[in-house]
Each structure stands twice: as C-alpha cells, then as structure tokens.
Scaffold this motif. Sequence first.
Motif, PDB file in Angstrom:
ATOM      1  N   TYR A 190      25.362  -9.984  41.391  1.00 50.30           N
ATOM      2  CA  TYR A 190      26.784 -10.348  41.446  1.00 50.30           C
ATOM      3  C   TYR A 190      27.320 -10.500  40.037  1.00 50.30           C
ATOM      4  O   TYR A 190      26.560 -10.592  39.070  1.00 50.30           O
ATOM      5  N   VAL A 191      28.645 -10.505  39.933  1.00 48.58           N
ATOM      6  CA  VAL A 191      29.328 -10.779  38.666  1.00 48.58           C
ATOM      7  C   VAL A 191      30.410 -11.809  38.953  1.00 48.58           C
ATOM      8  O   VAL A 191      31.168 -11.680  39.915  1.00 48.58           O
ATOM      9  N   ARG A 241      29.929 -13.632  33.860  1.00 47.84           N
ATOM     10  CA  ARG A 241      28.516 -13.962  34.051  1.00 47.84           C
ATOM     11  C   ARG A 241      28.009 -13.074  35.171  1.00 47.84           C
ATOM     12  O   ARG A 241      28.616 -13.000  36.241  1.00 47.84           O
ATOM     13  N   GLY A 242      26.922 -12.391  34.900  1.00 45.02           N
ATOM     14  CA  GLY A 242      26.331 -11.544  35.923  1.00 45.02           C
ATOM     15  C   GLY A 242      24.867 -11.873  36.106  1.00 45.02           C
ATOM     16  O   GLY A 242      24.172 -12.176  35.145  1.00 45.02           O
ATOM     17  N   LYS A 243      24.419 -11.825  37.336  1.00 44.63           N
ATOM     18  CA  LYS A 243      23.000 -12.061  37.630  1.00 44.63           C
ATOM     19  C   LYS A 243      22.320 -10.702  37.670  1.00 44.63           C
ATOM     20  O   LYS A 243      22.590  -9.873  38.552  1.00 44.63           O
ATOM     21  N   VAL A 244      21.451 -10.454  36.680  1.00 41.25           N
ATOM     22  CA  VAL A 244      20.787  -9.158  36.557  1.00 41.25           C
ATOM     23  C   VAL A 244      19.635  -9.064  37.545  1.00 41.25           C
ATOM     24  O   VAL A 244      18.850  -9.997  37.693  1.00 41.25           O
ATOM     25  N   GLU A 245      19.554  -7.923  38.223  1.00 41.48           N
ATOM     26  CA  GLU A 245      18.423  -7.675  39.113  1.00 41.48           C
ATOM     27  C   GLU A 245      17.211  -7.366  38.252  1.00 41.48           C
ATOM     28  O   GLU A 245      17.249  -6.456  37.425  1.00 41.48           O
ATOM     29  N   ALA A 246      16.158  -8.137  38.423  1.00 37.47           N
ATOM     30  CA  ALA A 246      14.940  -7.905  37.657  1.00 37.47           C
ATOM     31  C   ALA A 246      13.742  -8.286  38.519  1.00 37.47           C
ATOM     32  O   ALA A 246      13.687  -9.380  39.061  1.00 37.47           O
ATOM     33  N   TYR A 247      12.832  -7.350  38.640  1.00 37.33           N
ATOM     34  CA  TYR A 247      11.624  -7.593  39.428  1.00 37.33           C
ATOM     35  C   TYR A 247      10.423  -7.243  38.567  1.00 37.33           C
ATOM     36  O   TYR A 247      10.266  -6.082  38.221  1.00 37.33           O
ATOM     37  N   PRO A 248       9.625  -8.196  38.149  1.00 35.65           N
ATOM     38  CA  PRO A 248       9.736  -9.633  38.411  1.00 35.65           C
ATOM     39  C   PRO A 248      10.911 -10.235  37.645  1.00 35.65           C
ATOM     40  O   PRO A 248      11.374  -9.663  36.663  1.00 35.65           O
ATOM     41  N   ALA A 249      11.363 -11.397  38.088  1.00 34.51           N
ATOM     42  CA  ALA A 249      12.545 -12.052  37.497  1.00 34.51           C
ATOM     43  C   ALA A 249      12.184 -12.692  36.155  1.00 34.51           C
ATOM     44  O   ALA A 249      12.015 -13.889  36.037  1.00 34.51           O
ATOM     45  N   LYS A 250      12.054 -11.854  35.159  1.00 30.88           N
ATOM     46  CA  LYS A 250      11.731 -12.303  33.801  1.00 30.88           C
ATOM     47  C   LYS A 250      12.810 -11.798  32.863  1.00 30.88           C
ATOM     48  O   LYS A 250      13.383 -10.719  33.068  1.00 30.88           O
ATOM     49  N   LYS A 251      13.092 -12.556  31.819  1.00 31.25           N
ATOM     50  CA  LYS A 251      14.146 -12.204  30.871  1.00 31.25           C
ATOM     51  C   LYS A 251      13.942 -10.792  30.309  1.00 31.25           C
ATOM     52  O   LYS A 251      14.886 -10.008  30.248  1.00 31.25           O
ATOM     53  N   VAL A 261      31.239  -4.509  41.569  1.00 32.29           N
ATOM     54  CA  VAL A 261      30.484  -4.741  40.332  1.00 32.29           C
ATOM     55  C   VAL A 261      30.611  -3.526  39.418  1.00 32.29           C
ATOM     56  O   VAL A 261      30.825  -3.658  38.214  1.00 32.29           O
ATOM     57  N   ARG A 262      30.520  -2.340  39.999  1.00 35.54           N
ATOM     58  CA  ARG A 262      30.672  -1.101  39.223  1.00 35.54           C
ATOM     59  C   ARG A 262      32.045  -1.058  38.549  1.00 35.54           C
ATOM     60  O   ARG A 262      32.165  -0.654  37.393  1.00 35.54           O
ATOM     61  N   HIS A 263      33.082  -1.505  39.254  1.00 36.42           N
ATOM     62  CA  HIS A 263      34.436  -1.532  38.704  1.00 36.42           C
ATOM     63  C   HIS A 263      34.499  -2.435  37.462  1.00 36.42           C
ATOM     64  O   HIS A 263      35.064  -2.055  36.438  1.00 36.42           O
ATOM     65  N   VAL A 264      33.913  -3.624  37.560  1.00 36.90           N
ATOM     66  CA  VAL A 264      33.903  -4.567  36.433  1.00 36.90           C
ATOM     67  C   VAL A 264      33.156  -3.965  35.247  1.00 36.90           C
ATOM     68  O   VAL A 264      33.627  -4.010  34.105  1.00 36.90           O
ATOM     69  N   LEU A 265      31.990  -3.383  35.515  1.00 40.30           N
ATOM     70  CA  LEU A 265      31.194  -2.810  34.431  1.00 40.30           C
ATOM     71  C   LEU A 265      31.892  -1.621  33.790  1.00 40.30           C
ATOM     72  O   LEU A 265      31.819  -1.436  32.568  1.00 40.30           O
ATOM     73  N   SER A 266      32.602  -0.836  34.581  1.00 41.70           N
ATOM     74  CA  SER A 266      33.365   0.292  34.023  1.00 41.70           C
ATOM     75  C   SER A 266      34.474  -0.210  33.108  1.00 41.70           C
ATOM     76  O   SER A 266      34.745   0.384  32.065  1.00 41.70           O
ATOM     77  N   LEU A 317      32.142 -11.133  42.460  1.00 41.67           N
ATOM     78  CA  LEU A 317      32.036  -9.783  42.991  1.00 41.67           C
ATOM     79  C   LEU A 317      30.580  -9.522  43.340  1.00 41.67           C
ATOM     80  O   LEU A 317      29.708  -9.630  42.479  1.00 41.67           O
ATOM     81  N   GLU A 318      30.337  -9.185  44.609  1.00 42.83           N
ATOM     82  CA  GLU A 318      28.968  -8.982  45.072  1.00 42.83           C
ATOM     83  C   GLU A 318      28.722  -7.563  45.585  1.00 42.83           C
ATOM     84  O   GLU A 318      27.587  -7.104  45.586  1.00 42.83           O
ATOM     85  N   ARG A 319      29.775  -6.904  46.022  1.00 37.32           N
ATOM     86  CA  ARG A 319      29.613  -5.532  46.524  1.00 37.32           C
ATOM     87  C   ARG A 319      29.414  -4.573  45.348  1.00 37.32           C
ATOM     88  O   ARG A 319      30.021  -4.717  44.293  1.00 37.32           O
ATOM     89  N   ALA A 320      28.548  -3.594  45.540  1.00 32.49           N
ATOM     90  CA  ALA A 320      28.194  -2.655  44.469  1.00 32.49           C
ATOM     91  C   ALA A 320      29.427  -1.996  43.845  1.00 32.49           C
ATOM     92  O   ALA A 320      29.520  -1.890  42.619  1.00 32.49           O
ATOM     93  N   ASP A 321      30.384  -1.568  44.674  1.00 34.76           N
ATOM     94  CA  ASP A 321      31.587  -0.906  44.145  1.00 34.76           C
ATOM     95  C   ASP A 321      32.396  -1.849  43.267  1.00 34.76           C
ATOM     96  O   ASP A 321      32.964  -1.436  42.254  1.00 34.76           O
TER      97      ASP A 321
END
Length: 146
Positions: free
Chosen positions: A8-9, A117-127, A64-69, A58-62
Amino acid sequence: MSAVPFHYVDLRAFCYATEDEKRVEAALRTFLPEDVDIEREETEGHHGDRILVMSARLERADEVRHVLSALARLNDFQQLIDELDQRVDDNCAFFIQLDKQAAYKGDVELGAGLMLRGKVEAYPAKKEKAVATAEEALQELAEERD
C-alpha cells in the motif's frame, strides 16, 4: 511497470489554519487517481489552532501504480533511487517528503508538506530485500519515463 512492489501507499498532508483547504487538496490530488477519496480529520495545534489532516491510503495495484508514475516525474528521480537505503526502514516502509507548493502547481519535487509512505513487498521481510525490490521497481519506472 509490471508488478507493483508495494502492499500500500499512504499520502498525507496537513492543512494549517493559514492555508486554503482546496489548495492543499489539489496538491494531494497531484499524486492520486481521480476516484480516490481523501479522508479528513480535524485536530488542534499546540496553540489551539485548527489543523486538518488530509490522507489517502491506496491498496489496489492500479492506484499504487498511479502514485508511483506521478513520483517518476521527479527531476531528481535518480537521487531518490540512490537514497533508497536511507528511505526504507527496518520494517520495509519507504518514506519520502514532497513539496506541497510544487504539488499544488502540478509539479513533483522533494521538499516538505506532503508525506508519502509505502509498505514495500519483501520476502523475507528484511530491509535489504525491500531496498532491492523498491530499487528494481523505481529503476523500471525511470526507464519508462525516459
């Protein structure tokens, strides 16, 4: 951009008593899709002055993509990519402050007034993994805009 690397963002701005609410909303909307609602929460400043907190998640992919664009329109976008290690915390959250005045004019600049603020997808959840994931996605955006 293929995959969206954020769960999300969140975008947030404070509207102080001396500011025009419509202008602050317009600044936030520089980054938001048209149909996204802005939440408003009234609070009080240290001296009793009214502060309106405007925010959107913003949680939907579209979305989030809009914000990042929109973020990709930054003049110093490469600087942002270079600073990812300082902008991603140990909880895999990405932080950036944007200039509220510039956003009101439709421009995208680093500064103050708008918080992203965005929560980055990371697997495993490490910086380290979050930084690498965010860098890959932002690099892809940089290539798309060039």
